[in-house]
Scaffold this active site. Structure first.
Site, PDB file in Angstrom:
ATOM      1  N   ARG A  70       0.814  -1.220   0.038  1.00  0.00           N
ATOM      2  CA  ARG A  70       0.003   0.134   0.077  1.00  0.00           C
ATOM      3  C   ARG A  70       0.918   1.159   0.005  1.00  0.00           C
ATOM      4  O   ARG A  70       2.093   1.286   0.354  1.00  0.00           O
ATOM      5  CB  ARG A  70      -0.888  -0.086   1.482  1.00  0.00           C
ATOM      6  CG  ARG A  70      -2.070  -0.849   1.144  1.00  0.00           C
ATOM      7  CD  ARG A  70      -2.858  -0.764   2.185  1.00  0.00           C
ATOM      8  NE  ARG A  70      -2.332  -1.444   3.264  1.00  0.00           N
ATOM      9  CZ  ARG A  70      -1.713  -0.759   4.414  1.00  0.00           C
ATOM     10  NH1 ARG A  70      -1.796   0.334   4.421  1.00  0.00           N
ATOM     11  NH2 ARG A  70      -1.460  -1.453   5.304  1.00  0.00           N
ATOM     12  N   TYR A 198      -1.575  -3.603  -6.865  1.00  0.00           N
ATOM     13  CA  TYR A 198      -1.401  -4.198  -5.572  1.00  0.00           C
ATOM     14  C   TYR A 198      -2.694  -4.290  -4.647  1.00  0.00           C
ATOM     15  O   TYR A 198      -3.491  -3.531  -4.687  1.00  0.00           O
ATOM     16  CB  TYR A 198      -0.289  -3.460  -4.845  1.00  0.00           C
ATOM     17  CG  TYR A 198      -0.077  -4.073  -3.402  1.00  0.00           C
ATOM     18  CD1 TYR A 198       0.443  -5.312  -3.209  1.00  0.00           C
ATOM     19  CD2 TYR A 198      -0.850  -3.375  -2.175  1.00  0.00           C
ATOM     20  CE1 TYR A 198       0.373  -5.956  -1.858  1.00  0.00           C
ATOM     21  CE2 TYR A 198      -0.749  -4.108  -1.046  1.00  0.00           C
ATOM     22  CZ  TYR A 198      -0.306  -5.151  -0.720  1.00  0.00           C
ATOM     23  OH  TYR A 198      -0.303  -5.809   0.569  1.00  0.00           O
ATOM     24  N   GLY A 199      -2.909  -5.315  -4.064  1.00  0.00           N
ATOM     25  CA  GLY A 199      -4.140  -5.777  -3.164  1.00  0.00           C
ATOM     26  C   GLY A 199      -4.408  -4.637  -2.776  1.00  0.00           C
ATOM     27  O   GLY A 199      -5.733  -4.004  -3.147  1.00  0.00           O
ATOM     28  N   LYS A 207      -9.545  -2.588   1.671  1.00  0.00           N
ATOM     29  CA  LYS A 207      -9.394  -1.320   2.548  1.00  0.00           C
ATOM     30  C   LYS A 207     -10.358  -0.127   1.986  1.00  0.00           C
ATOM     31  O   LYS A 207     -10.491   0.578   3.042  1.00  0.00           O
ATOM     32  CB  LYS A 207      -7.881  -0.938   2.504  1.00  0.00           C
ATOM     33  CG  LYS A 207      -6.981  -2.297   2.692  1.00  0.00           C
ATOM     34  CD  LYS A 207      -7.319  -2.972   4.148  1.00  0.00           C
ATOM     35  CE  LYS A 207      -6.081  -3.720   4.423  1.00  0.00           C
ATOM     36  NZ  LYS A 207      -6.142  -4.570   5.662  1.00  0.00           N
ATOM     37  N   HIS A 227     -10.586  -2.544  11.582  1.00  0.00           N
ATOM     38  CA  HIS A 227      -9.428  -3.520  11.056  1.00  0.00           C
ATOM     39  C   HIS A 227      -9.187  -4.598  11.930  1.00  0.00           C
ATOM     40  O   HIS A 227      -8.189  -4.828  12.799  1.00  0.00           O
ATOM     41  CB  HIS A 227      -8.199  -2.667  10.819  1.00  0.00           C
ATOM     42  CG  HIS A 227      -7.240  -3.177  10.132  1.00  0.00           C
ATOM     43  ND1 HIS A 227      -5.965  -2.750  10.251  1.00  0.00           N
ATOM     44  CD2 HIS A 227      -7.062  -4.246   9.093  1.00  0.00           C
ATOM     45  CE1 HIS A 227      -5.177  -3.448   9.456  1.00  0.00           C
ATOM     46  NE2 HIS A 227      -5.716  -4.344   8.760  1.00  0.00           N
ATOM     47  N   SER A 249      -1.236  -4.058  10.071  1.00  0.00           N
ATOM     48  CA  SER A 249      -1.043  -5.198   8.686  1.00  0.00           C
ATOM     49  C   SER A 249       0.468  -5.729   8.987  1.00  0.00           C
ATOM     50  O   SER A 249       1.093  -5.238   9.716  1.00  0.00           O
ATOM     51  CB  SER A 249      -0.944  -4.365   7.629  1.00  0.00           C
ATOM     52  OG  SER A 249      -2.069  -3.661   7.217  1.00  0.00           O
ATOM     53  N   ALA A 250       0.258  -7.011   8.874  1.00  0.00           N
ATOM     54  CA  ALA A 250       1.417  -7.882   9.196  1.00  0.00           C
ATOM     55  C   ALA A 250       1.816  -8.019  10.574  1.00  0.00           C
ATOM     56  O   ALA A 250       3.153  -8.042  10.920  1.00  0.00           O
ATOM     57  CB  ALA A 250       2.498  -7.451   8.249  1.00  0.00           C
ATOM     58  N   CYS A 251       0.832  -8.278  11.424  1.00  0.00           N
ATOM     59  CA  CYS A 251       1.408  -8.260  13.165  1.00  0.00           C
ATOM     60  C   CYS A 251       0.512  -9.807  13.551  1.00  0.00           C
ATOM     61  O   CYS A 251       0.460  -9.834  14.770  1.00  0.00           O
ATOM     62  CB  CYS A 251       0.807  -6.982  13.732  1.00  0.00           C
ATOM     63  SG  CYS A 251       1.682  -5.682  13.586  1.00  0.00           S
ATOM     64  N   ASP A 278      -9.117 -10.073   8.968  1.00  0.00           N
ATOM     65  CA  ASP A 278      -8.761  -8.614   8.566  1.00  0.00           C
ATOM     66  C   ASP A 278      -9.696  -7.653   8.753  1.00  0.00           C
ATOM     67  O   ASP A 278      -9.387  -6.553   9.338  1.00  0.00           O
ATOM     68  CB  ASP A 278      -8.322  -8.705   7.194  1.00  0.00           C
ATOM     69  CG  ASP A 278      -7.263  -7.198   6.828  1.00  0.00           C
ATOM     70  OD1 ASP A 278      -6.490  -6.909   7.739  1.00  0.00           O
ATOM     71  OD2 ASP A 278      -7.577  -6.863   5.812  1.00  0.00           O
ATOM     72  N   ARG A 366       1.912 -12.390  -0.878  1.00  0.00           N
ATOM     73  CA  ARG A 366       0.610 -12.572  -0.355  1.00  0.00           C
ATOM     74  C   ARG A 366      -0.032 -14.046  -0.996  1.00  0.00           C
ATOM     75  O   ARG A 366       0.644 -14.242  -2.303  1.00  0.00           O
ATOM     76  CB  ARG A 366      -0.186 -11.575  -0.538  1.00  0.00           C
ATOM     77  CG  ARG A 366       0.290 -10.233  -0.085  1.00  0.00           C
ATOM     78  CD  ARG A 366      -0.483 -10.054   1.347  1.00  0.00           C
ATOM     79  NE  ARG A 366       0.096  -8.859   2.128  1.00  0.00           N
ATOM     80  CZ  ARG A 366      -0.471  -8.274   3.045  1.00  0.00           C
ATOM     81  NH1 ARG A 366      -1.623  -8.954   3.616  1.00  0.00           N
ATOM     82  NH2 ARG A 366      -0.115  -7.294   3.928  1.00  0.00           N
ATOM     83  N   ARG A 397       3.118  -4.347  17.764  1.00  0.00           N
ATOM     84  CA  ARG A 397       4.457  -4.907  18.067  1.00  0.00           C
ATOM     85  C   ARG A 397       4.978  -3.556  18.746  1.00  0.00           C
ATOM     86  O   ARG A 397       5.449  -2.691  18.603  1.00  0.00           O
ATOM     87  CB  ARG A 397       5.163  -4.509  16.731  1.00  0.00           C
ATOM     88  CG  ARG A 397       4.761  -5.759  15.604  1.00  0.00           C
ATOM     89  CD  ARG A 397       5.661  -5.716  14.310  1.00  0.00           C
ATOM     90  NE  ARG A 397       5.005  -6.767  13.482  1.00  0.00           N
ATOM     91  CZ  ARG A 397       5.685  -7.900  13.451  1.00  0.00           C
ATOM     92  NH1 ARG A 397       6.668  -8.392  14.159  1.00  0.00           N
ATOM     93  NH2 ARG A 397       5.107  -8.934  12.668  1.00  0.00           N
ATOM     94  N   ASN A 493      -1.015 -18.122  22.318  1.00  0.00           N
ATOM     95  CA  ASN A 493      -1.918 -16.977  22.642  1.00  0.00           C
ATOM     96  C   ASN A 493      -3.021 -17.420  22.954  1.00  0.00           C
ATOM     97  O   ASN A 493      -3.869 -16.452  23.876  1.00  0.00           O
ATOM     98  CB  ASN A 493      -2.299 -16.099  21.349  1.00  0.00           C
ATOM     99  CG  ASN A 493      -0.580 -15.549  20.827  1.00  0.00           C
ATOM    100  OD1 ASN A 493       0.137 -15.369  21.923  1.00  0.00           O
ATOM    101  ND2 ASN A 493      -0.431 -15.166  19.760  1.00  0.00           N
TER     102      ASN A 493
HETATM  103  O1  SAT Z   1      -3.585  -3.644   2.343  1.00  0.00           O
HETATM  104  S1  SAT Z   1      -3.845  -4.966   2.013  1.00  0.00           S
HETATM  105  O2  SAT Z   1      -5.215  -5.357   1.937  1.00  0.00           O
HETATM  106  O3  SAT Z   1      -3.159  -5.240   0.537  1.00  0.00           O
HETATM  107  C1  SAT Z   1      -3.022  -5.834   3.222  1.00  0.00           C
HETATM  108  C2  SAT Z   1      -2.771  -5.162   4.405  1.00  0.00           C
HETATM  109  O4  SAT Z   1      -1.880  -4.263   4.534  1.00  0.00           O
HETATM  110  O5  SAT Z   1      -3.449  -5.406   5.412  1.00  0.00           O
HETATM  111 MN    MN Z   2      -5.149  -5.576   6.993  1.00  0.00          MN
END
Ligand code: SAT
Ligand code: MN
Length: 594
Positions: A70, A198-199, A207, A227, A249-251, A278, A366, A397, A493
């Site tokens: 993004r 990109y996604g 998003k 989110h 994102s990515a956590c 997500d 991804r 994080r 967890n």
């Molecule tokens: O933004 S995306 O949906 O491509 C993935 C993310 O960052 O959560």
């Molecule tokens: Mn996300």
């Protein structure tokens, strides 16, 4: 096919006049259409066939190397009044934004096919679901939207019944970072995206619609677009609590949503059900509880780090009918990324793998796959009324300070915890990685309006007849002095989630501290875990001196939202700060009394 809805037909005609495609294809969402698009992309080289023996129905897409995440600096929220975008968004005047991006769209689809993609975010028969139409010139976007949303004829029928929809226009353009914009017009329920495939920049249902536009709609209509993953935790008595959890994102949202219980828990009969990984839309039901749906129908997960150890459910989900983006290849054309066994032969850019070029798979590579491929996919995931939420979790994080888990004493305190959230940045967005930034409710890149108004909206759910979830904050990422993680994370967890559920059910007391309620000694189940007591002490320690600085920093951050910051949140920050001050002063008072 065209549409019986005049507004839709009219918009498609208008866009075609501007972009001038060679042909228009209305997507019906059928298998045949999907297969034909895949075939066409295999022929053009947009998709590469993976090993069909090991990965039937799986394909690889390599994006342009400058188009892998993004682009927050090129993402705009275009409210008529700049103040409404807030300091959390980049703003452009709507008329100027339209003019700028429409100039790029002029003739941009010449010689190409324009796809009209009707989609529904949420179960097709859910009153909580919302529809949109994405117009795009990218067949890669179409097949991903087919996986990620309820796409095609059924969505179009709902749109024609309802008479309204979110308009999303997308063109890959020249994939030139200098000619790239992701623009949102919340008042017009419109998205315009140019120059990226990109996604998050191109799959406009995700998003752009389900968070930026939906958060604005949700505020006007009394619900929340967040989110958050949604996970169901079934205890040995067969009762299921649903938890919604926000992480940047990515956590690890996908990992938490698909968690495998530790061995002892499995033996006792604990089960985990995945509802979403997500995005979460929730609204109060007739009984006062919050009910949530996952507006998506698929997972767009981070590949690197996904393995049999960290997330076997994700790995099983992508064993067939998945699209991989920017992963590496083994010598026999299997998808590969860091964290998997085996060796890469070809890197994500299609070059022979050479460690000197960096990781074999892009760190933000991804997979896209239908959610119902997940072995733990919840039977309630398609329920039109959604699932009742027992707990909301915030986390990021944080290498230091933030304890493994803490509970807010009430809703307002919980909103403060969410607002104060911070996290180290990741590869999911372009820019520096590993820098600590505040990311309230993990919505910094996604909240479609002023954060001050957003906090006020959150606070407004605290009504006399509301039966609100408890709010918690977690930190799986606390590090020891030597830089190693203190908590094992992943399946373990569940131990923390169990503590939360026990609190929700009123079975345990916890310990009151100035920053919230923490597990009392013995409350957190650590049997079978090779965790020495010192580590647990560090994970649950409250460093009052450091926390006073943190509260001051939170105060400064909140003040940055100016007059739109709700007074209640400022007062709450002061209450916690005072509670921390009192701890330090207590021994002094005792001394004075003596
Ligand atoms: O933004 S995306 O949906 O491509 C993935 C993310 O960052 O959560
Ligand atoms: Mn996300």
């Amino acid at each position: 096919m065209a549409s019986t809805l005049e507004a839709l037909d009219h918009w498609v005609t208008e866009v075609a006049a501007m972009t001038r495609p060679a042909r228009i294809h209305w997507c019906d969402g059928t298998d045949g259409e999907y297969r034909a698009l895949v075939q066409q992309m295999l022929e053009s080289g947009t998709l590469i066939e993976l090993n069909q023996q090991t990965h039937p129905g799986c394909y690889l897409h390599r994006s342009h190397p400058s188009d892998v995440a993004r682009v927050e600096h090129l993402t705009f929220v275009c409210h008529p009044d700049e103040q409404d975008a807030g300091p959390n968004n980049h703003w452009m005047d709507p008329a100027a934004a339209h003019a700028k991006i429409d100039a790029l769209y002029d003739g941009c689809m010449e010689g190409r096919t324009m796809y009209v993609v009707p989609y529904c975010m949420g179960p097709i028969d859910s009153p909580l679901a919302r529809c949109g139409v994405e117009i795009t010139d990218s067949p890669y976007v179409v097949v991903n939207m087919r996986i990620m949303t309820r796409m095609g004829a059924a969505a179009q029928a709902r749109i024609e019944r309802e008479g309204h929809f979110v308009k999303g226009l997308h063109s890959v353009g020249e994939l030139d970072p200098e000619r790239r914009f992701i623009m949102h017009f919340p008042a017009e329920l419109t998205i315009k995206s140019y120059g990226s495939g990109y996604g998050g920049n191109a799959l406009l249902g995700k998003k752009c619609h389900a968070l930026r536009i939906a958060s604005h709609q949700a505020r006007n209509e009394g619900w929340l677009a967040e989110h958050m993953l949604i996970v169901g935790i079934e205890n040995p008595r067969g009762e299921t609590h649903y938890i919604a959890a926000a992480f940047p994102s990515a956590c690890g949202k996908t990992n938490l949503a698909m968690l495998i219980p530790p061995e002892g828990y499995r033996r006792d009969g604990w089960k985990v059900w995945t509802v979403g990984d997500d995005i979460c839309w929730m609204r109060p039901g007739a009984d006062g509880r919050l009910y949530a749906i996952n507006p998506e129908a698929g997972f767009f997960g981070v590949a690197p780090g996904t393995s049999d150890e960290t997330n076997p459910n994700a790995l099983q989900s992508v064993a067939r009918d998945a699209i991989f983006t920017n992963v590496a290849l083994t010598a026999d054309s299997q998808p590969w990324w860091e964290g998997l066994p085996g060796t890469p032969a070809i890197d994500w850019q299609g070059r022979p793998f050479d460690p000197a070029h960096g990781p074999a798979a892009h760190p933000n590579s991804r997979f896209t796959v239908a959610a119902n491929r997940c072995p733990t996919w919840s039977a309630q995931a398609e329920a039109p009324q959604g699932v009742p939420i027992s707990a909301i979790v915030f986390g990021g994080r944080r290498p230091s300070l933030l304890p493994l888990v803490m509970e807010a004493r009430d809703w307002t305190h919980g909103v403060l915890m969410g607002a104060a959230m911070g996290s180290e940045t990741t590869a999911a967005a372009t820019g520096a990685v590993g820098v600590l930034r505040r990311d309230s409710m993990a919505m910094k890149p996604f909240c479609g309006y002023h954060y001050g108004d957003y906090f006020r909206h959150w606070l407004s759910f605290d009504q006399p007849d509301a039966v609100l979830p408890k709010i918690f904050h977690v930190n799986w990422f606390r590090k020891d002095k030597d830089g190693t993680f203190l908590w094992p994370g992943y399946g373990d967890n569940l131990r923390v989630l169990e503590w939360m559920i026990q609190r929700v059910e009123g079975r345990i007391e916890g310990v009151q501290t100035p920053i919230g309620i923490l597990p009392a000694a013995g409350e957190l189940r650590v049997d079978g875990l090779n965790l020495d007591g010192r580590k647990l002490d560090v994970l649950l320690d409250v460093d009052h001196v450091a926390w006073r600085s943190e509260l001051a920093a939170i105060g400064d951050y909140l003040a940055s939202f100016g007059s739109r910051l709700p007074e209640a949140l400022r007062i709450e920050q002061q209450r916690v700060a005072r509670a921390l001050d009192n701890v330090i002063e207590e021994p002094r008072r005792e001394a004075m009394a003596r």
